[in-house]
Design a protein around this motif. Structure first.
Motif, PDB file in Angstrom:
ATOM      1  N   GLU A  37       0.849  -1.120   0.251  1.00 27.86           N
ATOM      2  CA  GLU A  37      -0.057   0.014  -0.140  1.00 27.86           C
ATOM      3  C   GLU A  37       0.841   1.288  -0.001  1.00 27.86           C
ATOM      4  N   THR A  38       1.910   1.275   0.773  1.00 30.25           N
ATOM      5  CA  THR A  38       2.580   2.535   0.817  1.00 30.25           C
ATOM      6  C   THR A  38       3.356   2.753  -0.317  1.00 30.25           C
ATOM      7  N   SER A  40       3.286   1.543  -3.137  1.00 33.68           N
ATOM      8  CA  SER A  40       2.478   2.142  -4.620  1.00 33.68           C
ATOM      9  C   SER A  40       2.049   3.440  -4.643  1.00 33.68           C
ATOM     10  N   ARG A  41       2.054   4.121  -3.562  1.00 30.25           N
ATOM     11  CA  ARG A  41       1.678   5.476  -3.775  1.00 30.25           C
ATOM     12  C   ARG A  41       2.841   6.321  -4.538  1.00 30.25           C
ATOM     13  N   GLU A  43       3.722   9.570  -4.766  1.00 28.28           N
ATOM     14  CA  GLU A  43       4.681  10.419  -4.242  1.00 28.28           C
ATOM     15  C   GLU A  43       5.646   9.745  -3.272  1.00 28.28           C
ATOM     16  N   THR A 227       3.767   4.372   7.649  1.00 29.47           N
ATOM     17  CA  THR A 227       4.779   4.988   6.554  1.00 29.47           C
ATOM     18  C   THR A 227       6.102   4.909   6.685  1.00 29.47           C
TER      19      THR A 227
END
Length: 549
Positions: A37-38, A40-41, A43, A227
């Motif tokens: 999840e993290t 794939s962001r 930013e 994160t």
């Protein structure tokens, strides 16, 4: 290995893993899906890409600019050499927050370049890259130049006699001998630039962000430990991969060195080419190092009503806001005491580790060592370097979380600061001493053993004279790094005993001309303290002892 391993497990692995656990473990269940999840962001992907390519670019640029300087310091003898060596080392011991501020005053809005030619480089990647070269120039000069000064030039001269060109003789004789130290210097520069925090935050603004700045933002600003934990693990794995590749490269290219006293290799420059190289190195040092430092000093005297000592006098008065419980001048004594203790810790831990790392080559096979034992030792070597690449923010925050209960309730103890500083100093001790220790001909040790010397006496009579200078330089590096450590110290320094870097950062973060001027004054004092310390070290290095690193 036992003492260094215990030290790193207690004061590095435990705090870092505690932060990771708090971020990824919820209701006693590990949430590993948060990695995907993290990462794939968009930013976060941008942060990862910028961290990688700017670190590679900074490393290449530093080697390109600093290797000629390493040659000059190794092969040339000239008046003021010790002073110049101290000057190029001062930027490395400065707090990174002050490196960014110095370059902001040089290339930012209203800076020297802006005033003279209307040129601004802040919020550009060029400012970041140049600041990284400024900060890491001494790493290459000290690490590579120290070994270069010990290489016997007659080996290269023999290749020339046999018909090799100057370039081929250097490429086939000198470069392979220098490869371990060049690789070690490149590794340190890469790790420092990949984990760059204050330089990127000040010069890059909101445009650029590295893993380190993103971890800080997620931890302190957003308090998003999930994160932060994911990014910490990414950083941890990336550093481990880099160290593994580096270790494999060094094992393949390392070779026995014929080492001589540096006094036998250094000569005055001769010929147009050597004088041109010497002049070019002096010019690069003047523009890259002396100019930013000069701007910093100038700002410490520049008040609204002209030049004066107002900011220095203000350091002696108590802080009316209550942010500092002691006069800012007391931070000098605090920093020196912490740095001395941290240096002693780093020398003990790093010295034991460097001695242990010479065993796979000389003794493991003779004592029935297995490939597993060799891999274990190589893993130990990588462990020693991890603090240079893992977020100091994570380490400092982890100290507060883990070291607050018996039997390790150290959160209120002064020793916590030197322990955090020593974590960063140990890799420099190891990397400075290891190439010299490995270059010692083990037949000398065997001869001492045959003559009845105990292992301790053999080390004292054979190894110590050859690595004595390396030990002095390791102490100097450890002291310098401890004096300027900021990332972890900012979390654990007590209000009644702040260090110089912490005080400078807090002053810069407060508005007002007086706060900024006091920050410049403290930074100037820090530069003077570091320069004096390094000059004393240079005087020790002039003694006739074998080896120089």
């Amino acid at each position: 290995m036992a003492v260094p391993v215990a030290f790193f497990v207690l004061f590095f692995a435990w705090p870092v893993l505690s932060i990771v656990e708090r971020g990824l473990r919820v209701d006693d269940v590990w949430r590993f899906g948060r990695f995907g999840e993290t990462l794939s962001r968009p930013e976060i992907l941008d942060v990862l890409w910028f961290t990688l390519w700017q670190a590679l670019a900074s490393t290449g640029l530093t080697l390109l600019i600093a290797l000629p300087g390493a040659y000059v310091f190794a092969r040339f003898e000239f008046r003021g050499k010790g002073l110049l060596r101290a000057v190029v080392t001062v930027p490395f011991v400065m707090p990174t927050v002050m490196v960014g501020t110095a370059f902001l005053a040089l290339v930012g809005r209203g800076g020297l370049l802006d005033e003279l030619w209307g040129v601004r480089l802040d919020t550009t990647v060029w400012a970041i890259l140049i600041a990284h070269v400024f900060f890491n120039y001494a790493v290459v000069v000290r690490t590579v130049g120290g070994l270069w000064a010990q290489l016997d030039p007659r080996q290269e001269e023999a290749a020339r006699v046999l018909g090799a060109s100057r370039w081929r003789a250097w490429r086939t004789v000198t470069l392979p001998a220098l490869a371990p130290s060049v690789a070690a210097a490149a590794l340190m520069v890469f790790l420092f630039t990949a984990s760059s925090f204050a330089v990127v935050q000040i010069l890059g603004g909101s445009t650029y962000s590295t893993l380190e700045t993103e971890i800080y933002r997620q931890t302190v600003v957003r308090f998003d430990l999930t994160t932060a934990a994911v990014l910490t693990m990414v950083q941890f794995v990336a550093v481990g991969v880099v160290l593994a590749v580096h270790a494999r490269t060094v094992r393949r290219r390392e070779t026995a060195l014929r080492m001589v006293a540096p006094e036998e290799t250094a000569r005055r420059p001769r010929g147009v080419g050597q004088w041109a190289l010497f002049a070019g190195v002096l010019l690069s040092v003047a523009l890259l190092i002396v100019l930013p430092l000069g701007v910093l000093v100038e700002r410490s005297f520049a008040t609204s009503h002209g030049y004066g000592l107002d900011y220095y006098r203000a350091l002696q008065t108590p802080d009316p806001s209550g942010t500092f419980l002691v006069p800012l001048l007391d931070t000098i004594g605090n920093s020196l005491r912490y740095a001395v203790v941290a240096t002693l810790i780093a020398l003990v831990i790093g010295g034991l580790a460097a001695a242990a790392l010479t065993l796979p080559r000389s003794r493991l096979r003779s004592r029935g060592g297995t490939p597993v034992a060799g891999r274990l030792v190589r893993g130990f070597d990588a462990l020693l370097m991890l603090p240079l690449g893992v977020s100091a923010v994570t380490v400092g925050f982890g100290f507060l979380i883990t070291l607050d209960e018996p039997p390790f309730d150290l959160r209120a103890s002064w020793i916590l600061v030197p322990l955090a500083q020593a974590l960063v100093g140990v890799p420099f001790v190891v990397r400075t001493m290891l190439p010299v220790l490995r270059a010692v001909d083990e037949r000398l040790r065997e001869a001492a053993a045959v003559l009845g010397a105990s292992p301790w006496r053999a080390w004292r009579e054979v190894d110590l004279p050859l690595v004595r200078r390396a030990l002095l330089i390791a102490a100097g590096f450890a002291f310098a790094v401890s004096l300027g450590e900021f990332g972890a110290t900012v979390f654990i320094a007590r209000p009644d005993s702040p260090t110089l870097p912490v005080a400078v950062a807090r002053l810069i973060g407060r508005p007002g001309e007086l706060n900024y001027g006091q920050a410049m004054a403290l930074s100037t004092i820090l530069m003077v303290v570091c320069a004096v310390s390094l000059l004393l070290l240079e005087r020790l290095r002039t003694e006739r002892t074998s080896g120089e690193f």
